[in-house]
Design an enzyme around this catalytic site. Structure first.
Site, PDB file in Angstrom:
ATOM      1  N   GLU A 101      32.127  28.779  46.555  1.00  0.00           N
ATOM      2  CA  GLU A 101      31.234  29.907  46.278  1.00  0.00           C
ATOM      3  C   GLU A 101      30.138  29.611  45.250  1.00  0.00           C
ATOM      4  O   GLU A 101      29.174  30.365  45.155  1.00  0.00           O
ATOM      5  CB  GLU A 101      32.011  31.159  45.850  1.00  0.00           C
ATOM      6  CG  GLU A 101      32.840  31.766  46.968  1.00  0.00           C
ATOM      7  CD  GLU A 101      33.443  33.102  46.578  1.00  0.00           C
ATOM      8  OE1 GLU A 101      33.695  33.334  45.372  1.00  0.00           O
ATOM      9  OE2 GLU A 101      33.671  33.922  47.474  1.00  0.00           O
ATOM     10  N   LYS A 110      33.677  26.739  41.448  1.00  0.00           N
ATOM     11  CA  LYS A 110      34.266  27.973  40.939  1.00  0.00           C
ATOM     12  C   LYS A 110      35.766  27.966  41.160  1.00  0.00           C
ATOM     13  O   LYS A 110      36.545  28.422  40.328  1.00  0.00           O
ATOM     14  CB  LYS A 110      33.630  29.171  41.651  1.00  0.00           C
ATOM     15  CG  LYS A 110      34.260  30.512  41.303  1.00  0.00           C
ATOM     16  CD  LYS A 110      33.624  31.624  42.126  1.00  0.00           C
ATOM     17  CE  LYS A 110      34.289  32.970  41.883  1.00  0.00           C
ATOM     18  NZ  LYS A 110      33.715  34.036  42.726  1.00  0.00           N
ATOM     19  N   GLN A 111      36.169  27.440  42.326  1.00  0.00           N
ATOM     20  CA  GLN A 111      37.587  27.424  42.696  1.00  0.00           C
ATOM     21  C   GLN A 111      37.813  26.298  43.690  1.00  0.00           C
ATOM     22  O   GLN A 111      36.876  25.642  44.133  1.00  0.00           O
ATOM     23  CB  GLN A 111      37.979  28.759  43.308  1.00  0.00           C
ATOM     24  CG  GLN A 111      37.176  29.135  44.548  1.00  0.00           C
ATOM     25  CD  GLN A 111      37.449  30.532  45.017  1.00  0.00           C
ATOM     26  OE1 GLN A 111      38.548  31.041  44.913  1.00  0.00           O
ATOM     27  NE2 GLN A 111      36.428  31.192  45.536  1.00  0.00           N
ATOM     28  N   TRP A 152      39.622  36.783  52.654  1.00  0.00           N
ATOM     29  CA  TRP A 152      40.532  35.729  53.097  1.00  0.00           C
ATOM     30  C   TRP A 152      41.808  35.687  52.249  1.00  0.00           C
ATOM     31  O   TRP A 152      42.693  34.880  52.514  1.00  0.00           O
ATOM     32  CB  TRP A 152      39.831  34.362  53.047  1.00  0.00           C
ATOM     33  CG  TRP A 152      39.657  33.771  51.671  1.00  0.00           C
ATOM     34  CD1 TRP A 152      39.292  34.431  50.535  1.00  0.00           C
ATOM     35  CD2 TRP A 152      39.848  32.403  51.289  1.00  0.00           C
ATOM     36  NE1 TRP A 152      39.220  33.560  49.468  1.00  0.00           N
ATOM     37  CE2 TRP A 152      39.559  32.306  49.905  1.00  0.00           C
ATOM     38  CE3 TRP A 152      40.206  31.253  51.965  1.00  0.00           C
ATOM     39  CZ2 TRP A 152      39.632  31.111  49.203  1.00  0.00           C
ATOM     40  CZ3 TRP A 152      40.277  30.051  51.263  1.00  0.00           C
ATOM     41  CH2 TRP A 152      39.998  29.984  49.904  1.00  0.00           C
ATOM     42  N   ASP A 153      41.904  36.574  51.241  1.00  0.00           N
ATOM     43  CA  ASP A 153      43.035  36.517  50.324  1.00  0.00           C
ATOM     44  C   ASP A 153      44.375  36.650  51.034  1.00  0.00           C
ATOM     45  O   ASP A 153      45.413  36.226  50.507  1.00  0.00           O
ATOM     46  CB  ASP A 153      42.909  37.634  49.276  1.00  0.00           C
ATOM     47  CG  ASP A 153      41.639  37.523  48.465  1.00  0.00           C
ATOM     48  OD1 ASP A 153      41.722  37.328  47.250  1.00  0.00           O
ATOM     49  OD2 ASP A 153      40.548  37.632  49.045  1.00  0.00           O
TER      50      ASP A 153
END
Length: 795
Positions: A492, A612-613, A353-354
């Site tokens: 994640e 995580k993010q 998805w970056d």
């Protein structure tokens, strides 16, 4: 301040792999890591040349499980240029005595230079090298090496070759899996200066051919030498023996042509490589043209600031590496952008998805490139529909990890290097990659007004993605709400509940809110294309009024959980335990990868309130306050300043930033709430690869999403770039540390110059563009004709 040169002094085996990744050279068609040409495959370096879109699939049995991995193939090493003095061993950096090692990457011109003196039995030889991967002619590359004997005369032997014995061994944790992709086809000597090698991938049957021409020059003339052809399995070289005299430098010019069977307008890669190398100009002529091509690119992608030298260098480095992964040469290729670029083997060269973080920057400078990259997804629409069927869903289900044909490439097991255990991998449940693709389609349309793309590709993708999202929902009649269960969000760290065996989470807020947004934009897309095409789409895809009515119902009734006055990451998040951040920081220091740390302790991140993010905060990153407010209002939630501030603060306190993308998002959402903290996070994000902030991941390949995200944060985030109908809106929040920002963008077919400081905004509609353009800065709105400038003072 503008900085254009990345410099390293001294040879350090411990950091050399990091340098190799950061000194990768490419042109969007292929790229080569900065490994030393004279390195052998078992040296501290690993040679890496990666051709965009060239994948191969292998199978390994691990713990009675078959693990399939489709890798971006490490192609033959064209850099091979070994040398030795008299009867000594071949030089290798790790085993030699080296003095005065200097390495320099010229970002403006795309040239890697290396110089050092190596000492062999008291004999000192100065070696200077220049290298490029041609940005103007996408199938050519060059390596120039000059030898100067400082205190001796005698025999120097140079081996200039092409090595097809390379393997995909650049990531240590993958080495237990199958990693040999290439099989030799043939090697041959074209003429006294030129050799060629033809190999084929052993599963996908993609041919890769390289032809290399090596010339010896001294004082403007050819150098007498003895030549010997060296051939072995998948390896071919010329051994060139010459007399080197003290004080008389000899230059070895090596020019290489690279083709694969995926290239257009060729008969065979071998014939194409041989034909091109026979007419290729000399090294110096090629270099001049290469520099000109980079000059043109930098004119188009200009992003200048008055930031300090380190920040300015990092911004330029990020743009540079994005353009090596995707450039104008990518437009004719059927490829996506790997999460780690063409710079290494981490994530196996897969597309995630970056691109959500990458496309906005590319679209505002080279929109045709973004169009091409979106077509990579469109060409795999049929496979995405097959993916949906296999999961019992409707529409199109794009995979979390994609490579050659669009099937799901996510592993079923992954290795925790901290515990040494192979663990179930549920990352394929990140259905939100489909939300990212839909967002990219709509934002591209907004920025370009490319109705043709929307009509013949984009709208169809949106419709099929919407159908998949709808089929994910279930109706809760008791609460008159729709739910989405069994998915993972961007975080994640959470792939399930601690008290539930089956993986997946219920009602991830990011997924539910963005699903509502996508359903609305899909309706708008159907209406935005010409009437005849809208009718064709509805007929072709069988879209009924009843289906559209169902979309509307779901878009207004998706459940969004909340707790403690903030948006919940997912339903039940409030029941998780608080995490001991202080204790784990004291115990481990670096706790970015808490998933690995806790699993090694036989614990799980699923038990705790941590991320995580960015997850919920992705909503504030992707959507303006007005956009997000409208979606939430439709879902029965009022978005006020208090809810924004509480939600951002809540998750900012509970995030480990275990992904390089995380600080980009947090910096963005804090830009107007806490500028000091936003700038601190930006500086960490913009130097994350330069200093390898994750402690070893950059050497496996740079992080394209974080690199693009940081330059987009400068270009759109800090400038407050938005689109309101047909109006370009700027609402700057420029950090004082950034100073003045200047950029040239392409907006709906027009070239726009933008200069912003803390004092004023200057927008110029460049002469030569067509039509007028509406611009709004603060409370000032103007319609600019070509050649006209708007200047607005900022309070």
């Amino acid at each position: 301040m503008t900085a254009w040169t990345l410099r390293y002094e001294g040879f350090d085996p411990e950091t050399e792999a990091l340098r190799e990744a950061l000194c990768t050279l490419g042109n969007g068609s292929f790229a080569t890591r900065g490994a030393a040409p004279e390195s052998s495959a078992d040296d501290v370096h690993y040679p890496g040349t990666y051709l965009a879109g060239v994948y191969n699939r292998l199978t390994t049995v691990v713990d009675d499980h078959e693990i399939e991995n489709e890798d971006l193939v490490n192609a033959p090493n064209w850099l091979t240029l070994r040398f030795r003095v008299e009867d000594s061993d071949w030089f290798t950096p790790a085993g030699a005595e080296i003095d005065g090692y200097h390495q320099e990457l010229d970002l403006r011109r795309g040239i890697l230079t290396r110089s050092f003196t190596f000492i062999d039995r008291g004999r000192r030889t100065l070696v200077t090298q220049r290298r490029f991967v041609h940005m103007g002619i996408p199938r050519l590359a060059g390596l120039q090496t000059t030898f100067a004997a400082e205190n001796w005369d005698g025999l120097l032997t140079v081996r200039s070759g092409i090595d097809g014995t390379v393997e995909n061994t650049g990531v240590a944790r993958y080495r237990s899996l199958a990693h040999r992709h290439l099989e030799p086809v043939s090697s041959w000597e074209i003429d006294a200066e030129t050799i060629a090698l033809d190999v084929e991938t052993n599963q996908s049957s993609i041919s890769i051919a390289m032809a290399a021409r090596t010339q010896l020059v001294s004082n403007g003339g050819a150098v007498k030498h003895q030549r010997r052809l060296v051939e072995s399995n998948a390896f071919v070289a010329h051994d060139l023996a010459l007399d080197l005299a003290q004080g008389v430098p000899v230059t070895v010019d090596k020019v290489v042509a690279v083709y694969s069977s995926r290239d257009q307008a060729i008969s065979t890669p071998a014939l194409a490589a041989q034909t091109l190398i026979e007419v290729a100009p000399a090294f110096d002529d090629l270099l001049s043209n290469h520099i000109l091509a980079w000059d043109h690119l930098w004119t188009r992608f200009r992003l200048e600031t008055d930031a300090d030298e380190e920040t300015g260098l990092a911004i330029n480095l990020h743009v540079f590496h994005l353009l090596q992964t995707a450039s104008k040469h990518t437009i004719d290729l059927d490829v996506g952008i790997p999460a780690r670029g063409l710079h290494g083997e981490a994530y196996r060269g897969h597309v995630f998805w970056d691109e959500l973080f990458i496309f906005p920057f590319l679209t505002l400078h080279l929109p045709d490139l973004t169009r091409s990259l979106l077509l990579y997804r469109y060409r795999r629409l049929a496979r995405a529909k097959a993916n949906a069927v296999s999961e019992g869903l409707e529409g199109a289900l794009y995979p979390w990890q994609s490579s050659s044909d669009g099937r799901e490439e996510s592993q079923v097991l992954h290795l925790n290097p901290k515990s040494g255990r192979w663990l179930p991998d549920n990352s394929r449940l990140q259905r939100h990659v489909n939300l990212a693709i839909a967002w990219n389609v709509w934002r591209y349309h907004q920025m370009t007004d490319d109705t043709e793309f929307l009509a013949f590709a984009g709208a169809e993708m949106l419709i099929e993605i919407s159908r998949m999202l709808v089929s994910l929902t279930s109706y809760d009649r008791a609460h008159d709400r729709y739910e989405i269960k069994g998915v993972m969000g961007p975080d994640e760290y959470h792939d399930g509940y601690p008290d539930r065996d089956e993986p997946g989470l219920d009602n991830n807020t990011y997924t539910n809110v963005m699903t509502s947004w996508v359903l609305e934009k899909t309706r708008q897309a159907i209406s935005a294309v010409p009437e005849f095409r809208s009718r064709e789409l509805v007929e072709k895809l069988g879209v009924t009024p009843e289906e559209l009515s169902q979309w509307d119902d779901i878009a207004t009734k998706l459940f969004v959980p909340m707790h403690d006055g903030v948006l919940s990451q997912f339903e039940g998040y409030e029941n998780l335990e608080e995490f001991d951040w202080v204790g784990y920081t004291e115990r481990y220091g670096d706790i970015q990868r808490l998933d690995r740390i806790l699993e090694a302790e036989n614990d799980s991140t699923n038990r705790y309130k941590l991320s995580k993010q960015a997850d919920v905060l992705m909503l504030f990153y992707l959507l303006s306050d007005d956009e997000l407010g409208a979606v939430l209002e439709r879902l029965g939630i009022t978005l006020d300043k208090g809810l924004i501030e509480r939600t951002i603060a809540y998750y900012d306190d509970r995030t480990s930033h275990g992904s390089t993308l995380s600080r980009v998002v947090h910096s963005w959402v804090l830009a107007r709430l806490d500028r000091k903290e936003s700038w601190r996070l930006f500086q960490q994000a913009v130097t994350s690869d330069l200093i390898d902030i994750q402690g070893g991941t950059t050497k496996e390949g740079i992080h394209t999403g974080a690199m693009a995200g940081t330059v987009d944060l400068v270009q759109r985030g800090y400038t407050g770039f938005q689109i309101d109908g047909d109006t370009l809106v700027l609402d700057p929040a420029i950090p004082r540390e950034l100073g003045r920002l200047s950029s040239r963008i392409r907006f709906r077919g027009r070239w726009i110059d933008i200069a912003i400081s803390t004092e004023e905004v200057v927008v110029t509609h460049e002469p030569g563009s067509d039509g007028h353009m509406a611009v709004r800065v603060g409370g000032t709105t103007a319609t600019l004709v070509p050649g006209e400038t708007l200047t607005v003072a900022l309070s």
